[in-house]
Design an enzyme around this catalytic site. Sequence first.
Site, PDB file in Angstrom:
ATOM      1  N   LYS A  96    -163.283  59.078  14.348  1.00  0.00           N
ATOM      2  CA  LYS A  96    -163.683  59.371  12.779  1.00  0.00           C
ATOM      3  C   LYS A  96    -164.936  58.794  12.555  1.00  0.00           C
ATOM      4  O   LYS A  96    -165.317  57.857  13.240  1.00  0.00           O
ATOM      5  CB  LYS A  96    -162.548  59.028  11.976  1.00  0.00           C
ATOM      6  CG  LYS A  96    -161.059  59.690  12.321  1.00  0.00           C
ATOM      7  CD  LYS A  96    -160.112  59.181  11.407  1.00  0.00           C
ATOM      8  CE  LYS A  96    -158.631  59.692  11.701  1.00  0.00           C
ATOM      9  NZ  LYS A  96    -157.716  58.822  10.973  1.00  0.00           N
ATOM     10  N   HIS A 202    -158.469  60.111  15.602  1.00  0.00           N
ATOM     11  CA  HIS A 202    -157.281  61.177  15.319  1.00  0.00           C
ATOM     12  C   HIS A 202    -156.888  61.686  16.882  1.00  0.00           C
ATOM     13  O   HIS A 202    -157.692  61.880  17.795  1.00  0.00           O
ATOM     14  CB  HIS A 202    -157.821  62.217  14.519  1.00  0.00           C
ATOM     15  CG  HIS A 202    -156.940  63.486  14.505  1.00  0.00           C
ATOM     16  ND1 HIS A 202    -155.886  63.525  13.664  1.00  0.00           N
ATOM     17  CD2 HIS A 202    -156.818  64.432  15.392  1.00  0.00           C
ATOM     18  CE1 HIS A 202    -154.900  64.681  13.887  1.00  0.00           C
ATOM     19  NE2 HIS A 202    -155.717  65.251  14.861  1.00  0.00           N
ATOM     20  N   GLU A 213    -155.370  72.669  16.236  1.00  0.00           N
ATOM     21  CA  GLU A 213    -156.453  71.821  16.258  1.00  0.00           C
ATOM     22  C   GLU A 213    -157.610  72.098  17.122  1.00  0.00           C
ATOM     23  O   GLU A 213    -158.894  72.162  16.661  1.00  0.00           O
ATOM     24  CB  GLU A 213    -156.089  70.391  16.231  1.00  0.00           C
ATOM     25  CG  GLU A 213    -155.361  69.667  14.982  1.00  0.00           C
ATOM     26  CD  GLU A 213    -154.679  68.436  15.045  1.00  0.00           C
ATOM     27  OE1 GLU A 213    -154.219  68.076  14.300  1.00  0.00           O
ATOM     28  OE2 GLU A 213    -154.620  67.763  16.137  1.00  0.00           O
TER      29      GLU A 213
HETATM   30  P1  IDP Z   1    -152.025  59.747  12.512  1.00  0.00           P
HETATM   31  O1  IDP Z   1    -153.415  59.850  12.369  1.00  0.00           O
HETATM   32  O2  IDP Z   1    -151.445  58.673  13.253  1.00  0.00           O
HETATM   33  O3  IDP Z   1    -151.455  61.169  13.267  1.00  0.00           O
HETATM   34  P2  IDP Z   1    -151.038  60.702   9.999  1.00  0.00           P
HETATM   35  O4  IDP Z   1    -149.738  60.391   9.517  1.00  0.00           O
HETATM   36  O5  IDP Z   1    -150.823  62.092  10.706  1.00  0.00           O
HETATM   37  O6  IDP Z   1    -151.378  59.717  11.262  1.00  0.00           O
HETATM   38  O7  IDP Z   1    -151.799  60.581   8.877  1.00  0.00           O
HETATM   39  C1  IDP Z   1    -153.174  61.151   9.093  1.00  0.00           C
HETATM   40  C2  IDP Z   1    -154.394  59.986   8.635  1.00  0.00           C
HETATM   41  O8  IDP Z   1    -154.179  60.124   7.430  1.00  0.00           O
HETATM   42  C3  IDP Z   1    -154.122  58.516   9.218  1.00  0.00           C
HETATM   43  O9  IDP Z   1    -154.651  58.631  10.665  1.00  0.00           O
HETATM   44  C4  IDP Z   1    -154.848  57.679   8.276  1.00  0.00           C
HETATM   45  O10 IDP Z   1    -156.228  57.729   8.621  1.00  0.00           O
HETATM   46  C5  IDP Z   1    -154.339  58.735   6.998  1.00  0.00           C
HETATM   47  N1  IDP Z   1    -153.249  57.877   6.337  1.00  0.00           N
HETATM   48  C6  IDP Z   1    -152.042  57.915   7.043  1.00  0.00           C
HETATM   49  N2  IDP Z   1    -151.095  57.325   5.960  1.00  0.00           N
HETATM   50  C7  IDP Z   1    -152.060  56.518   5.226  1.00  0.00           C
HETATM   51  C8  IDP Z   1    -151.878  55.766   3.752  1.00  0.00           C
HETATM   52  O11 IDP Z   1    -150.787  55.428   3.567  1.00  0.00           O
HETATM   53  N3  IDP Z   1    -152.968  55.470   3.238  1.00  0.00           N
HETATM   54  C9  IDP Z   1    -154.163  55.989   3.619  1.00  0.00           C
HETATM   55  N4  IDP Z   1    -154.563  56.654   4.498  1.00  0.00           N
HETATM   56  C10 IDP Z   1    -153.218  57.075   5.504  1.00  0.00           C
HETATM   57 MG    MG Z   2    -151.424  63.156  12.350  1.00  0.00          MG
END
Ligand code: IDP
Ligand code: MG
Length: 238
Positions: A96, A202, A213
């Site tokens: 990112k 990511h 994706e």
């Molecule tokens: P992941 O990246 O580990 O798959 P996801 O739940 O898919 O996690 O969330 C995507 C992205 O959203 C995370 O990598 C993070 O950058 C952001 N994110 C997730 N939860 C939060 C939060 O509670 N606050 C702010 N950003 C968040």
């Molecule tokens: Mg995710």
Amino acid sequence: MASQVCKSASRAARSLLSASKASRFHSQGRAVGAAAAVSLSAKGPLLFSNYGRGGSGSGSASSWISGALALPAAAYMFQDQEVHAAELERTFIAIKPDGVQRGLISEIISRFERKGYKLVGIKVVIPSKEFAKQHYHDLKERPFFDGLCDFLSSGPVIAMVWEGQGVITYGRKLIGATDPQKSEPGTIRGDLAVVVGRNIIHGSDGPETAKDEIKLWFKPEELVRFSSTAEKWIYGSN
Ligand code: IDP
Ligand code: MG
């Protein structure tokens, strides 16, 4: 003339190999998919590579060796590639904008590369906000969705496709938990990030997401298929 000799030697090698393969895989009740990898350069076909569902651990060492002894050198070459070829599992990984700005590109790539995974697609992109929304569509109800999409589209992202056995699940292990406060030391987020809003990387979270994706970020012709010489040292069973 020389090329005709080569062609018929290669044909003979392959028919010998397929005969030996047929009996071996039939007895194990496994199917083998063969694919010819084609180079995108003007040079044309580059390598033959076989990807089988049991590619990493098909057959015992002794069955491979006894088969190899009965085959000419060219056939052994094809067989050798087949033994060590990785399963064709792919995942989408993105560094990112925070990871790029912090100079962590090579650090992150090296962790996947040193593990033994294979990079089959890479590009630098600044995604539009609309594109970011598509990428994170499953999070659209979350309160941080808008800020997250603003952030992803705020600068260059390194979009990649990595290939190898178990790369989707193990890629997530290399990355670590979403919240870097909870990521284990030794993981990318555990070692290199502090807060969830700036967790630098990511990774697709399952086979369906990986497929979607990869399709969203890459055209098929932007991905390569090739056998790496290291594969015979990365894959194998005893
Ligand atoms: P992941 O990246 O580990 O798959 P996801 O739940 O898919 O996690 O969330 C995507 C992205 O959203 C995370 O990598 C993070 O950058 C952001 N994110 C997730 N939860 C939060 C939060 O509670 N606050 C702010 N950003 C968040
Ligand atoms: Mg995710």
